[in-house]
Design a protein around this motif. Structure first.
Motif, PDB file in Angstrom:
ATOM      1  N   ASP A 107       0.813  -1.218   0.000  1.00 52.43           N
ATOM      2  CA  ASP A 107       0.000   0.000   0.000  1.00 52.43           C
ATOM      3  C   ASP A 107       0.845   1.266   0.000  1.00 52.43           C
ATOM      4  O   ASP A 107       0.355   2.350   0.331  1.00 52.43           O
ATOM      5  CB  ASP A 107      -0.929   0.003   1.217  1.00 52.43           C
ATOM      6  CG  ASP A 107      -0.165  -0.033   2.547  1.00 52.43           C
ATOM      7  OD1 ASP A 107       1.057  -0.314   2.519  1.00 52.43           O
ATOM      8  OD2 ASP A 107      -0.790   0.212   3.594  1.00 52.43           O
ATOM      9  N   THR A 108       2.108   1.143  -0.387  1.00 52.05           N
ATOM     10  CA  THR A 108       3.059   2.242  -0.270  1.00 52.05           C
ATOM     11  C   THR A 108       3.732   2.539  -1.601  1.00 52.05           C
ATOM     12  O   THR A 108       4.081   1.622  -2.343  1.00 52.05           O
ATOM     13  CB  THR A 108       4.140   1.896   0.780  1.00 52.05           C
ATOM     14  OG1 THR A 108       3.512   1.629   2.033  1.00 52.05           O
ATOM     15  CG2 THR A 108       5.135   3.033   0.949  1.00 52.05           C
ATOM     16  N   VAL A 109       3.908   3.820  -1.904  1.00 53.59           N
ATOM     17  CA  VAL A 109       4.711   4.230  -3.048  1.00 53.59           C
ATOM     18  C   VAL A 109       6.173   4.238  -2.602  1.00 53.59           C
ATOM     19  O   VAL A 109       6.517   4.839  -1.587  1.00 53.59           O
ATOM     20  CB  VAL A 109       4.302   5.621  -3.565  1.00 53.59           C
ATOM     21  CG1 VAL A 109       5.225   6.062  -4.699  1.00 53.59           C
ATOM     22  CG2 VAL A 109       2.859   5.610  -4.044  1.00 53.59           C
ATOM     23  N   LYS A 162      -1.500   6.311  -0.105  1.00 54.21           N
ATOM     24  CA  LYS A 162      -1.460   7.380   0.896  1.00 54.21           C
ATOM     25  C   LYS A 162      -0.182   7.372   1.720  1.00 54.21           C
ATOM     26  O   LYS A 162      -0.035   8.156   2.649  1.00 54.21           O
ATOM     27  CB  LYS A 162      -2.670   7.271   1.833  1.00 54.21           C
ATOM     28  CG  LYS A 162      -4.022   7.307   1.128  1.00 54.21           C
ATOM     29  CD  LYS A 162      -4.214   8.577   0.320  1.00 54.21           C
ATOM     30  CE  LYS A 162      -5.550   8.577  -0.429  1.00 54.21           C
ATOM     31  NZ  LYS A 162      -5.668   9.748  -1.344  1.00 54.21           N
ATOM     32  N   LYS A 163       0.746   6.468   1.373  1.00 50.67           N
ATOM     33  CA  LYS A 163       1.997   6.391   2.114  1.00 50.67           C
ATOM     34  C   LYS A 163       3.175   6.328   1.140  1.00 50.67           C
ATOM     35  O   LYS A 163       3.046   5.821   0.032  1.00 50.67           O
ATOM     36  CB  LYS A 163       2.026   5.140   3.006  1.00 50.67           C
ATOM     37  CG  LYS A 163       1.034   5.153   4.137  1.00 50.67           C
ATOM     38  CD  LYS A 163       1.346   4.048   5.151  1.00 50.67           C
ATOM     39  CE  LYS A 163       1.277   2.669   4.531  1.00 50.67           C
ATOM     40  NZ  LYS A 163       1.537   1.592   5.532  1.00 50.67           N
ATOM     41  N   ILE A 164       4.316   6.839   1.611  1.00 56.71           N
ATOM     42  CA  ILE A 164       5.540   6.825   0.820  1.00 56.71           C
ATOM     43  C   ILE A 164       6.674   6.314   1.688  1.00 56.71           C
ATOM     44  O   ILE A 164       6.745   6.618   2.887  1.00 56.71           O
ATOM     45  CB  ILE A 164       5.916   8.247   0.334  1.00 56.71           C
ATOM     46  CG1 ILE A 164       4.783   8.885  -0.462  1.00 56.71           C
ATOM     47  CG2 ILE A 164       7.182   8.212  -0.512  1.00 56.71           C
ATOM     48  CD1 ILE A 164       5.047  10.346  -0.772  1.00 56.71           C
ATOM     49  N   TYR A 185       4.994   9.439   5.510  1.00 58.00           N
ATOM     50  CA  TYR A 185       6.208   8.936   4.855  1.00 58.00           C
ATOM     51  C   TYR A 185       7.160   8.345   5.873  1.00 58.00           C
ATOM     52  O   TYR A 185       7.055   8.573   7.085  1.00 58.00           O
ATOM     53  CB  TYR A 185       6.911  10.064   4.088  1.00 58.00           C
ATOM     54  CG  TYR A 185       7.538  11.129   4.966  1.00 58.00           C
ATOM     55  CD1 TYR A 185       8.884  11.039   5.338  1.00 58.00           C
ATOM     56  CD2 TYR A 185       6.799  12.214   5.415  1.00 58.00           C
ATOM     57  CE1 TYR A 185       9.466  12.005   6.145  1.00 58.00           C
ATOM     58  CE2 TYR A 185       7.371  13.184   6.214  1.00 58.00           C
ATOM     59  CZ  TYR A 185       8.707  13.081   6.576  1.00 58.00           C
ATOM     60  OH  TYR A 185       9.278  14.046   7.380  1.00 58.00           O
ATOM     61  N   SER A 186       8.108   7.565   5.364  1.00 53.86           N
ATOM     62  CA  SER A 186       9.140   6.972   6.210  1.00 53.86           C
ATOM     63  C   SER A 186      10.389   6.780   5.366  1.00 53.86           C
ATOM     64  O   SER A 186      10.369   6.942   4.139  1.00 53.86           O
ATOM     65  CB  SER A 186       8.677   5.634   6.791  1.00 53.86           C
ATOM     66  OG  SER A 186       8.396   4.701   5.749  1.00 53.86           O
TER      67      SER A 186
END
Length: 247
Positions: A107-109, A162-164, A185-186
């Motif tokens: 679910d992350t870019v 919705k997350k990076i 983000y992380s």
């Protein structure tokens, strides 16, 4: 299928042996200036430890860039030589795709990048498909950080993600700019932030083998020598193969 993979694209030298998707062994050394001296001994160590020779390898894979100009040539030249002499399959894998492969969050870019100095990055954006293969959704390129983040924001706004996560190196120093994206983000862990040959081996399964003579680095920007050559001769830039042959 036995796959021997190498990455000399960054300061981390990585060599791995895969049996199809299974990583049998991976060895890593941080020796930015000595890849040419350490690569062959590391390959030999892996082969000896597993009672194999180069003839037992079915496919050779290598990170083809972006990355260090000298480093890329070391790894690519080695794999080209093995493929040509042994008549074995060779494939090239994007350094950035290999970095993205270290992330498992669907679910992350994933923004994979290498610091290219002066606020510039070799970077690309990826999302994972149903087989956990990173698919390129923001083209690999040479970006100023402002342009890169504009591309990231545009992609996020037009997707369901919705997350990076940023993997690679040099992104933490852009934290203030990244915060302005106003998106969760992380940053990658130490393990995620290096190029792993074992992951290159996994990606190599789906890649089409190429003629060893056509395996070329993907620098994503012109070398200074190439720019100077263009200025001196007035000739248009050709494909990397043309320039490599001229040198």
């Amino acid at each position: 299928m036995k796959i021997l993979s190498v990455s000399t694209a960054t300061s981390n030298l990585s060599v791995a042996l895969n049996e199809n998707e299974k990583i049998i062994v991976e060895k890593n050394e941080h020796d930015e200036r000595n890849h040419s001296e350490h690569l062959d001994p590391l390959i030999n160590e892996i082969l000896v430890d597993h009672n194999l020779t180069l003839k037992d390898i079915d496919r050779f894979a290598v990170a083809i860039g972006p990355g260090s100009y000298t480093g890329l040539r070391i790894g690519i030249t080695t794999v080209k030589m093995f493929g040509s002499i042994l008549n074995k399959e060779v494939v090239g894998v994007s350094t950035l795709q290999a970095l993205a492969k270290s992330v498992t969050d669907n679910d992350t870019v994933i923004i994979a990048g290498l610091d290219a100095r002066n606020e510039n990055y070799f970077a690309g954006g990826y999302v994972l498909d149903e087989n956990q293969i990173p698919v390129n959704v923001i083209a690999d390129g040479h970006y100023h950080i402002d342009v890169l983040l504009e591309n990231v924001k545009a992609y996020i706004e037009n997707s369901d993600y919705k997350k990076i996560i940023f993997v690679g190196n040099g992104f933490e120093k852009q934290d203030e700019l990244i915060k302005e994206l106003d998106i969760q983000y992380s940053y990658g862990t130490d393990e995620q932030n290096i190029v792993h040959a074992g992951l290159i081996g996994q990606l190599a399964i789906e890649e089409e083998p190429v003629d060893p003579d056509k395996l070329l680095p993907r620098y994503l920007r012109r070398t200074q020598a190439e720019v100077d050559w263009h200025k001196r001769t007035g000739n248009p830039f050709g494909p990397d193969s043309d320039y490599v042959e001229e040198v």
